[in-house]
Design a protein around this motif. Structure first.
Motif, PDB file in Angstrom:
ATOM      1  N   MET A 218       0.644  65.716  70.703  1.00 58.52           N
ATOM      2  CA  MET A 218       0.094  65.860  69.362  1.00 58.52           C
ATOM      3  C   MET A 218       0.661  67.129  68.745  1.00 58.52           C
ATOM      4  O   MET A 218       0.730  68.173  69.387  1.00 58.52           O
ATOM      5  CB  MET A 218      -1.432  65.952  69.438  1.00 58.52           C
ATOM      6  CG  MET A 218      -2.107  66.192  68.094  1.00 58.52           C
ATOM      7  SD  MET A 218      -3.915  66.308  68.281  1.00 58.52           S
ATOM      8  CE  MET A 218      -4.390  66.704  66.594  1.00 58.52           C
ATOM      9  N   SER A 219       1.096  67.031  67.506  1.00 59.14           N
ATOM     10  CA  SER A 219       1.682  68.180  66.822  1.00 59.14           C
ATOM     11  C   SER A 219       0.673  68.769  65.854  1.00 59.14           C
ATOM     12  O   SER A 219       0.174  68.075  64.969  1.00 59.14           O
ATOM     13  CB  SER A 219       2.944  67.750  66.063  1.00 59.14           C
ATOM     14  OG  SER A 219       3.475  68.827  65.330  1.00 59.14           O
ATOM     15  N   VAL A 220       0.337  70.040  66.046  1.00 55.12           N
ATOM     16  CA  VAL A 220      -0.642  70.725  65.207  1.00 55.12           C
ATOM     17  C   VAL A 220       0.029  71.877  64.477  1.00 55.12           C
ATOM     18  O   VAL A 220       0.648  72.746  65.098  1.00 55.12           O
ATOM     19  CB  VAL A 220      -1.827  71.250  66.038  1.00 55.12           C
ATOM     20  CG1 VAL A 220      -2.792  72.030  65.151  1.00 55.12           C
ATOM     21  CG2 VAL A 220      -2.559  70.098  66.730  1.00 55.12           C
ATOM     22  N   GLY A 221      -0.086  71.882  63.162  1.00 62.03           N
ATOM     23  CA  GLY A 221       0.486  72.959  62.371  1.00 62.03           C
ATOM     24  C   GLY A 221      -0.540  74.038  62.088  1.00 62.03           C
ATOM     25  O   GLY A 221      -1.732  73.762  61.964  1.00 62.03           O
ATOM     26  N   VAL A 222      -0.081  75.271  62.006  1.00 64.89           N
ATOM     27  CA  VAL A 222      -0.937  76.410  61.661  1.00 64.89           C
ATOM     28  C   VAL A 222      -0.383  77.018  60.366  1.00 64.89           C
ATOM     29  O   VAL A 222       0.778  77.441  60.329  1.00 64.89           O
ATOM     30  CB  VAL A 222      -0.979  77.470  62.771  1.00 64.89           C
ATOM     31  CG1 VAL A 222      -1.834  78.654  62.337  1.00 64.89           C
ATOM     32  CG2 VAL A 222      -1.501  76.876  64.074  1.00 64.89           C
ATOM     33  N   ILE A 223      -1.191  77.052  59.324  1.00 67.98           N
ATOM     34  CA  ILE A 223      -0.746  77.624  58.049  1.00 67.98           C
ATOM     35  C   ILE A 223      -0.917  79.135  58.080  1.00 67.98           C
ATOM     36  O   ILE A 223      -2.018  79.647  58.277  1.00 67.98           O
ATOM     37  CB  ILE A 223      -1.540  77.039  56.876  1.00 67.98           C
ATOM     38  CG1 ILE A 223      -1.238  75.552  56.732  1.00 67.98           C
ATOM     39  CG2 ILE A 223      -1.214  77.777  55.578  1.00 67.98           C
ATOM     40  CD1 ILE A 223      -1.962  74.882  55.587  1.00 67.98           C
ATOM     41  N   GLY A 224       0.162  79.827  57.886  1.00 69.10           N
ATOM     42  CA  GLY A 224       0.133  81.278  57.809  1.00 69.10           C
ATOM     43  C   GLY A 224       0.243  81.746  56.372  1.00 69.10           C
ATOM     44  O   GLY A 224       0.335  80.950  55.439  1.00 69.10           O
ATOM     45  N   GLY A 225       0.222  83.040  56.171  1.00 71.10           N
ATOM     46  CA  GLY A 225       0.447  83.607  54.848  1.00 71.10           C
ATOM     47  C   GLY A 225      -0.795  83.914  54.054  1.00 71.10           C
ATOM     48  O   GLY A 225      -0.733  84.623  53.050  1.00 71.10           O
ATOM     49  N   LEU A 226      -1.950  83.378  54.459  1.00 66.31           N
ATOM     50  CA  LEU A 226      -3.183  83.604  53.702  1.00 66.31           C
ATOM     51  C   LEU A 226      -3.959  84.792  54.239  1.00 66.31           C
ATOM     52  O   LEU A 226      -5.052  85.086  53.781  1.00 66.31           O
ATOM     53  CB  LEU A 226      -4.056  82.344  53.742  1.00 66.31           C
ATOM     54  CG  LEU A 226      -3.420  81.108  53.107  1.00 66.31           C
ATOM     55  CD1 LEU A 226      -4.266  79.873  53.374  1.00 66.31           C
ATOM     56  CD2 LEU A 226      -3.236  81.307  51.619  1.00 66.31           C
ATOM     57  N   GLY A 227      -3.413  85.428  55.200  1.00 70.77           N
ATOM     58  CA  GLY A 227      -3.989  86.574  55.889  1.00 70.77           C
ATOM     59  C   GLY A 227      -3.200  86.744  57.167  1.00 70.77           C
ATOM     60  O   GLY A 227      -3.455  86.037  58.152  1.00 70.77           O
ATOM     61  N   ALA A 228      -2.201  87.616  57.143  1.00 70.87           N
ATOM     62  CA  ALA A 228      -1.248  87.705  58.250  1.00 70.87           C
ATOM     63  C   ALA A 228      -1.931  87.972  59.582  1.00 70.87           C
ATOM     64  O   ALA A 228      -1.593  87.359  60.604  1.00 70.87           O
ATOM     65  CB  ALA A 228      -0.211  88.798  57.961  1.00 70.87           C
ATOM     66  N   ILE A 229      -2.912  88.872  59.594  1.00 71.50           N
ATOM     67  CA  ILE A 229      -3.572  89.240  60.845  1.00 71.50           C
ATOM     68  C   ILE A 229      -4.350  88.050  61.411  1.00 71.50           C
ATOM     69  O   ILE A 229      -4.224  87.698  62.581  1.00 71.50           O
ATOM     70  CB  ILE A 229      -4.525  90.435  60.630  1.00 71.50           C
ATOM     71  CG1 ILE A 229      -3.755  91.655  60.114  1.00 71.50           C
ATOM     72  CG2 ILE A 229      -5.260  90.757  61.918  1.00 71.50           C
ATOM     73  CD1 ILE A 229      -2.776  92.232  61.090  1.00 71.50           C
ATOM     74  N   GLY A 230      -5.152  87.404  60.567  1.00 71.51           N
ATOM     75  CA  GLY A 230      -5.981  86.288  61.017  1.00 71.51           C
ATOM     76  C   GLY A 230      -5.167  85.092  61.454  1.00 71.51           C
ATOM     77  O   GLY A 230      -5.447  84.474  62.490  1.00 71.51           O
ATOM     78  N   SER A 231      -4.146  84.723  60.682  1.00 72.15           N
ATOM     79  CA  SER A 231      -3.346  83.550  61.024  1.00 72.15           C
ATOM     80  C   SER A 231      -2.510  83.793  62.279  1.00 72.15           C
ATOM     81  O   SER A 231      -2.324  82.884  63.096  1.00 72.15           O
ATOM     82  CB  SER A 231      -2.441  83.154  59.857  1.00 72.15           C
ATOM     83  OG  SER A 231      -1.601  84.213  59.464  1.00 72.15           O
ATOM     84  N   ALA A 232      -2.024  85.026  62.448  1.00 74.39           N
ATOM     85  CA  ALA A 232      -1.267  85.344  63.666  1.00 74.39           C
ATOM     86  C   ALA A 232      -2.170  85.270  64.889  1.00 74.39           C
ATOM     87  O   ALA A 232      -1.765  84.788  65.959  1.00 74.39           O
ATOM     88  CB  ALA A 232      -0.647  86.733  63.545  1.00 74.39           C
ATOM     89  N   ASP A 233      -3.413  85.721  64.728  1.00 80.74           N
ATOM     90  CA  ASP A 233      -4.369  85.666  65.834  1.00 80.74           C
ATOM     91  C   ASP A 233      -4.667  84.216  66.204  1.00 80.74           C
ATOM     92  O   ASP A 233      -4.696  83.851  67.389  1.00 80.74           O
ATOM     93  CB  ASP A 233      -5.657  86.381  65.426  1.00 80.74           C
ATOM     94  CG  ASP A 233      -6.700  86.387  66.537  1.00 80.74           C
ATOM     95  OD1 ASP A 233      -6.403  86.935  67.618  1.00 80.74           O
ATOM     96  OD2 ASP A 233      -7.797  85.854  66.324  1.00 80.74           O
ATOM     97  N   LEU A 234      -4.881  83.366  65.197  1.00 83.88           N
ATOM     98  CA  LEU A 234      -5.159  81.959  65.477  1.00 83.88           C
ATOM     99  C   LEU A 234      -3.957  81.293  66.140  1.00 83.88           C
ATOM    100  O   LEU A 234      -4.107  80.515  67.094  1.00 83.88           O
ATOM    101  CB  LEU A 234      -5.507  81.221  64.191  1.00 83.88           C
ATOM    102  CG  LEU A 234      -5.732  79.715  64.368  1.00 83.88           C
ATOM    103  CD1 LEU A 234      -6.965  79.443  65.217  1.00 83.88           C
ATOM    104  CD2 LEU A 234      -5.842  79.006  63.028  1.00 83.88           C
ATOM    105  N   TYR A 235      -2.756  81.584  65.647  1.00 83.42           N
ATOM    106  CA  TYR A 235      -1.554  80.978  66.221  1.00 83.42           C
ATOM    107  C   TYR A 235      -1.409  81.359  67.694  1.00 83.42           C
ATOM    108  O   TYR A 235      -1.101  80.513  68.546  1.00 83.42           O
ATOM    109  CB  TYR A 235      -0.315  81.417  65.444  1.00 83.42           C
ATOM    110  CG  TYR A 235       0.985  80.895  66.029  1.00 83.42           C
ATOM    111  CD1 TYR A 235       1.281  79.536  65.968  1.00 83.42           C
ATOM    112  CD2 TYR A 235       1.888  81.750  66.648  1.00 83.42           C
ATOM    113  CE1 TYR A 235       2.465  79.046  66.512  1.00 83.42           C
ATOM    114  CE2 TYR A 235       3.067  81.270  67.195  1.00 83.42           C
ATOM    115  CZ  TYR A 235       3.347  79.918  67.119  1.00 83.42           C
ATOM    116  OH  TYR A 235       4.515  79.440  67.664  1.00 83.42           O
TER     117      TYR A 235
END
Length: 503
Positions: free
Chosen positions: A10-27
């Motif tokens: 399964m391919s799951v995308g993570v949207i970044g750019g809306l908060g660099a710190i938060g999205s990097a942590d989730l990724y």
């Protein structure tokens, strides 16, 4: 090895750019979750980010979100093109308008707040007071109330927020301030300020603290070390991807229409879809996308002469509809159905077969009528597509073919072709009593030769004579059926929730 035995991740995308710190942590957390997943839960993680000029205080109570909405839409389109199965959107502000975006996109967005609610219900089922650390904007929009205080949850759950002064001076400053988390300060003053906000919630009776800003999850461990009962919502969101099922997300059904074959028949079909849709407002109608291509080579010319093959052009139109996220395809052209079997296996969405639906309609509504008179182009007749449809119907009935079919003789077929293709025919824009009278001559011929139901098997013909269950031919009542009308009704039944309930 058989194709069905090959296990695909399964391919799951993570949207970044809306908060660099938060999205990097989730990724990072999503990558770890994927690495630990078992063989039956294989996940491929994709990260996407474009330039996005976020405002300094995006979470302010009256912040503007237009640019954010369009950014999220563009990123989801990008993940669609990358063939992702689902997307993680690490931004609570964006979840306040998630329904708006999801309605216009086919790829499902995994709901972050729903994942948090499910986690709490499973791990802390007796919770009564939940402390929420979220932005002033999300708080004003009532995002958490939508999930925790509706009729579908326990009515005794109470959501607590920091006092107004604490919200501004501690929480918003800890995230958005000069030395806040968004600016890369993950310790020191930002932790102290968040701790004060947490203490305010605990003093109100909160049993657990839920970060409603993805940046706060990056320091959840530090707050936990200070005795704060805080959960890591980024970790919870990442883990939710393992159990996510695409069918959990609803979106608007969309009918794709191969148009231009012919142009007036396309408009006629769309009008009939609208007419047959139960609706009291614009939003009750069905989404349509039309690939209007009158340059598709003439189907009849190919079938009865040496005309260009329209297969590729029809296929290309269907692929464009497929790429535009249509759920099914309608082709309001009888003759074009001679080419449907050639292309259906190469499409991922079904073509609703107008001919099959017409035969099914006759069997259901006029089963006592055994002789079908067909008025169609010479190409449709030569291709025998209607006869093949009758044969398939017979095969489903254990070989018993209850229907026979007759077509006009050469002279009356010439009249039909003149009605359709003539210099003063329907395709040339002539829809008048003179042309209509010519068509009635062909109908009369078929009825005189035994037809007890007439099929207007060219989508131009219903522009002259509408469907009539009791058409008078010399005093004899004969059903005259419009396959365009039948196709429109079937598409509405497949696409409209209201129609499905009424069926």
């Amino acid at each position: 090895m058989k194709v069905e035995q090959i296990q695909r991740a399964m391919s799951v995308g993570v949207i970044g750019g809306l908060g660099a710190i938060g999205s990097a942590d989730l990724y990072a957390k999503m990558t770890k979750v994927a690495a630990k997943a078992g063989p039956s839960e294989r996940i491929k993680v994709q990260f996407g980010q474009q330039a996005f000029d976020d405002i300094d205080m995006a979470g302010a109570e009256n912040a503007q979100t237009n640019a954010r909405k369009l950014y999220v839409f563009d990123m989801l389109r990008e993940f669609e093109q990358r063939k992702s199965n689902a997307v993680l959107l690490p931004c609570f502000i964006s979840h306040t308008f998630l329904d708006e975006v999801q309605a216009e996109i086919s790829i499902p967005v995994i709901d972050m707040v729903a994942a948090i609610r499910h986690h709490l219900a499973q791990r802390l089922p007796k919770l009564q007071k939940i402390g929420i650390l979220t932005s002033s904007y999300v708080r004003k929009k009532g995002l958490f109330e939508k999930y925790f205080c509706g009729a579908h949850v326990q009515p005794d759950v109470q959501l607590l927020y920091p006092a107004a002064a604490i919200q501004h001076a501690c929480l918003m400053r800890a995230v958005y301030g000069t030395t806040g988390i968004k600016n890369g300060y993950l310790d020191g003053e930002s932790i102290d300020l968040l701790y004060r906000a947490c203490r305010d919630l605990l003093d109100q009776g909160a049993q657990v603290i839920v970060p409603g800003m993805t940046e706060i999850s990056t320091v959840a461990e530090a707050l936990s070390a200070r005795g704060i009962p805080i959960i890591d919502t980024n970790q919870i969101y990442a883990e939710s991807a393992l159990s996510f099922k695409a069918e959990q997300v609803g979106r608007s059904f969309k009918i794709g229409v191969v148009g231009g074959v012919g142009p007036a028949a396309t408009v006629d079909f769309i009008e009939k879809v609208i007419k047959n849709t139960p609706a009291t407002r614009d939003q009750d109608h069905i989404k349509l996308v039309v690939e209007h291509n009158p340059k598709i080579p003439d189907r009849t010319e190919n079938l009865i002469a040496e005309g260009a093959d329209p297969t590729v052009a029809i296929y290309a139109a269907c692929k464009r509809l497929e790429n535009d996220n249509a759920d099914m395809i309608a082709i309001p052209c009888n003759t074009a159905h001679a080419f449907v079997e050639r292309i259906q296996a190469y499409l991922s969405i079904p073509i609703v077969n107008m001919l099959s639906e017409t035969v099914n309609y006759i069997e259901k509504r006029h089963g006592d009528k055994t002789c079908i008179g067909l008025l169609a182009t010479s190409g449709t007749i030569a291709s025998r597509v209607y006869q093949q449809t009758l044969d398939q119907n017979s095969a489903r009935s254990n070989g018993h073919n209850k229907f026979s079919m007759i077509v006009p003789d050469a002279d009356h077929q010439a009249i039909v072709m003149d009605v359709i293709y003539g210099a003063q025919g329907v395709k040339a824009g002539f829809v008048n009593d003179e042309v209509r009278a010519k068509l009635k001559r062909a109908i009369t011929y078929l009825v005189a030769n035994g037809a007890d139901v007439i099929v207007l098997g060219c989508t131009e013909l219903p522009l002259l004579i509408a469907q009539d269950e009791k058409f008078d031919v010399g005093g004899k009542k004969v059903p005259v059926l419009d396959p365009t009308e039948i196709l429109a009704r079937k598409c509405v039944a497949l696409a409209s929730p209201i129609a499905r309930k009424a069926a």
